[in-house]
Motif scaffolding. Structure first.
Motif, PDB file in Angstrom:
ATOM      1  N   PRO A   1       0.787  -1.231   0.000  1.00  0.00           N
ATOM      2  CA  PRO A   1       0.000   0.000   0.000  1.00  0.00           C
ATOM      3  C   PRO A   1       0.821   1.283   0.000  1.00  0.00           C
ATOM      4  CG  PRO A   1       0.110  -0.892   2.211  1.00  0.00           C
ATOM      5  CD  PRO A   1       0.872  -1.849   1.336  1.00  0.00           C
ATOM      6  N   VAL A   2       2.141   1.173   0.165  1.00  0.00           N
ATOM      7  CA  VAL A   2       2.991   2.365   0.173  1.00  0.00           C
ATOM      8  C   VAL A   2       3.168   2.842  -1.261  1.00  0.00           C
ATOM      9  CG1 VAL A   2       5.264   3.259   0.794  1.00  0.00           C
ATOM     10  CG2 VAL A   2       4.142   1.575   2.267  1.00  0.00           C
TER      11      VAL A   2
ATOM     12  N   GLU B   1      11.450   3.925   7.742  1.00  0.00           N
ATOM     13  CA  GLU B   1      11.855   4.301   6.382  1.00  0.00           C
ATOM     14  C   GLU B   1      11.799   3.142   5.389  1.00  0.00           C
ATOM     15  OE1 GLU B   1      15.667   6.134   6.773  1.00  0.00           O
ATOM     16  OE2 GLU B   1      14.848   7.968   7.681  1.00  0.00           O
ATOM     17  N   ARG B   2      10.900   2.191   5.624  1.00  0.00           N
ATOM     18  CA  ARG B   2      10.736   1.107   4.651  1.00  0.00           C
ATOM     19  C   ARG B   2       9.373   0.452   4.859  1.00  0.00           C
ATOM     20  NH1 ARG B   2      15.225  -3.043   7.192  1.00  0.00           N
ATOM     21  NH2 ARG B   2      14.627  -2.734   9.361  1.00  0.00           N
TER      22      ARG B   2
ATOM     23  N   LEU C   1      11.031  -4.280   3.123  1.00  0.00           N
ATOM     24  CA  LEU C   1      11.269  -4.166   1.682  1.00  0.00           C
ATOM     25  C   LEU C   1      12.399  -3.177   1.446  1.00  0.00           C
ATOM     26  CD1 LEU C   1      10.176  -5.127  -1.083  1.00  0.00           C
ATOM     27  CD2 LEU C   1       8.767  -3.058  -1.116  1.00  0.00           C
ATOM     28  N   LYS C   2      13.408  -3.646   0.742  1.00  0.00           N
ATOM     29  CA  LYS C   2      14.602  -2.837   0.531  1.00  0.00           C
ATOM     30  C   LYS C   2      14.881  -2.703  -0.954  1.00  0.00           C
ATOM     31  CE  LYS C   2      19.480  -2.614   1.974  1.00  0.00           C
ATOM     32  NZ  LYS C   2      20.556  -3.311   2.738  1.00  0.00           N
ATOM     33  N   ASP C   3      15.228  -1.497  -1.386  1.00  0.00           N
ATOM     34  CA  ASP C   3      15.598  -1.259  -2.785  1.00  0.00           C
ATOM     35  C   ASP C   3      17.012  -1.760  -3.039  1.00  0.00           C
ATOM     36  OD1 ASP C   3      13.212   0.054  -3.634  1.00  0.00           O
ATOM     37  OD2 ASP C   3      13.863   1.828  -2.542  1.00  0.00           O
ATOM     38  N   LYS C   4      17.188  -2.443  -4.177  1.00  0.00           N
ATOM     39  CA  LYS C   4      18.503  -2.967  -4.536  1.00  0.00           C
ATOM     40  C   LYS C   4      19.140  -2.105  -5.612  1.00  0.00           C
ATOM     41  CE  LYS C   4      18.542  -7.383  -5.287  1.00  0.00           C
ATOM     42  NZ  LYS C   4      18.147  -8.692  -5.846  1.00  0.00           N
TER      43      LYS C   4
END
Length: 438
Positions: A25-26, A92-93, A110-113
């Protein structure tokens, strides 16, 4: 062409039985979809094991002739009974909560790669107690307030557990016996997060005020005639609550008066999950186990008018128990459903990735459809239309603009994840006095 239409976009084989799907939902991660699976391993008859797998996908609606959904991660886990994203970012995630068959609540961040994709990584977990399955969970953040994030969960012993979340700690604040048998579902009131609802296999729907302690419920309803397995608080309308049961009915309630529901809608199958639309306050998605997936319009019920909620659309392409379902927050760009389908001169060949060639046959043999043509080429969404049973007529409401919604659903024994869209033009419904569904 009808004013209401469902169209399949993609089918994915999860290999293990699929029972829960959740779109993130973010907003900046609204293209991310999680799917959980549950498989009973009967190798040891006395002590069968339950295994699962967590899938992570990303959706790209710009791909015209290749499947829009791409698998980006899979994690082997204990069997998963429920997944829920926190409605807002924490630390922050985005955080994904998972209820498992080993009685554990896990949180994954959830982390951006660097390659531009995302991945989940384990952050925190806590055990609810021995010899129990965690069956459901809900976050207190349903209206976007993350000042005091908490998780409530239900389990197979009939207990509820309230968990508090600090940056490095997920711990139980309280745990209490709520139901005589399995507590299938629990949920916060998103308008007053000191209020918690629960439903169990004892056919009871209960309310709990966390300020008063769990010694006795604020109400106990026996309005459902079978086990209560779905509850969702409406994040847009205060006091409005939807519940579903094995008795095949969806009930809409005013939380201030739990003696009698505002409406009762028979949907022809046990109601395993209910989801209010993330934006439109009167739209309710129902996963109906033995009778597919349905979209209900609940404006009249929320306004105090009696009678069942109209069914605007049905998605009927699953061949097994309809368990998981969710709305995406993504805004789809497309012509309204009244526009004619575009002509396609040619479709380039491609190597399918995560897209299954599958042939459907309805129980009544009234239709069959394939998601690939005879040459194995992907059929774009606007070429796949299937007729569904006629829905309950809808006489109009406040949602005057046409909608194009993206949804995901999953079914159990055939281990299938479907991504599909629903296009609706209520103005046509008002003029014609009815809706059509396909």
């Amino acid at each position: 062409m009808g004013s209401s239409r469902t169209r399949n976009l993609q089918v994915f084989d999860t290999e293990l039985s699929a029972d829960t799907v959740e779109w993130c939902p973010v907003s900046q991660h609204a293209h991310i979809l999680a799917c959980g699976t549950y498989q009973l391993q009967k190798d040891d008859e006395k002590n069968p094991s339950r295994i699962g797998r967590l899938y992570l996908f990303q959706f790209d609606q710009q791909q015209s002739f290749t499947p829009p959904l791409t698998e980006i991660q899979r994690i082997d886990t204990p069997a998963i009974l429920d997944l829920k994203w926190c409605h807002t970012e924490l630390y922050e995630r985005p955080l994904l909560g998972m209820a498992t068959a080993c009685g554990e609540i896990q949180l994954h961040g959830l982390k951006d790669k660097q390659d531009g994709r995302c991945a989940l990584e384990h952050v925190l977990s806590t055990e609810l107690g021995p010899n129990r399955l965690a069956l459901s969970l809900d976050w207190s953040t349903g209206r976007g307030d993350s000042t005091d994030p908490r998780v409530v969960t239900s389990d197979s012993t009939g207990s509820l557990t309230l968990l508090s979340l600090a940056e490095d700690d997920l711990s139980a604040v309280s745990q209490w016996k709520a139901h005589d048998f399995e507590a299938w579902i629990t949920a916060f009131s998103y308008w007053d997060t000191q209020l918690v609802y629960s439903g169990g296999d004892d056919c009871k729907l209960k309310g709990w005020d966390l300020r008063m302690g769990p010694s006795s419920p604020t109400f106990t309803s026996k309005r459902h005639s079978m086990g209560v397995c779905s509850i969702h608080s409406n994040p847009h309308r205060e006091h409005v609550l939807a519940t579903g049961s094995y008795d095949e009915n969806v009930l809409v309630w005013d939380g201030r008066n739990m003696r009698q529901p505002l409406s009762e809608t028979p949907v022809g199958g046990g109601v395993w999950r209910l989801k209010w639309h993330p934006v439109h306050e009167h739209l309710l998605l129902a996963a109906c186990m033995h009778n597919d997936f349905h979209i209900l319009h609940c404006q009249r019920a929320a306004g105090g008018n009696e009678g069942p909620c109209p069914i605007l659309a049905s998605y009927i392409l699953h061949n097994s128990l309809a368990y998981g379902a969710d709305w995406s927050h993504l805004i789809l760009s497309s012509p309204p459903p009244s526009s004619p389908p575009k002509e396609t001169a040619s479709i380039p060949l491609f190597q399918p990735e995560g897209h299954l060639r599958i042939q459907y046959e309805s129980p009544t043999a009234s239709f069959d459809t394939s998601l690939e043509d005879e040459c194995g080429r992907y059929i774009p969404d606007h070429t796949t239309t299937v007729s569904a049973p006629a829905p309950v007529p809808y006489s109009g409401g406040d949602d005057s603009a046409s909608l194009s919604c993206l949804l995901a659903s999953c079914s159990f024994y055939d281990h299938m994840l479907h991504v599909w869209r629903w296009d609706w033009n209520p103005e046509i419904d008002k003029r014609s006095g009815e809706t059509t569904s396909s």
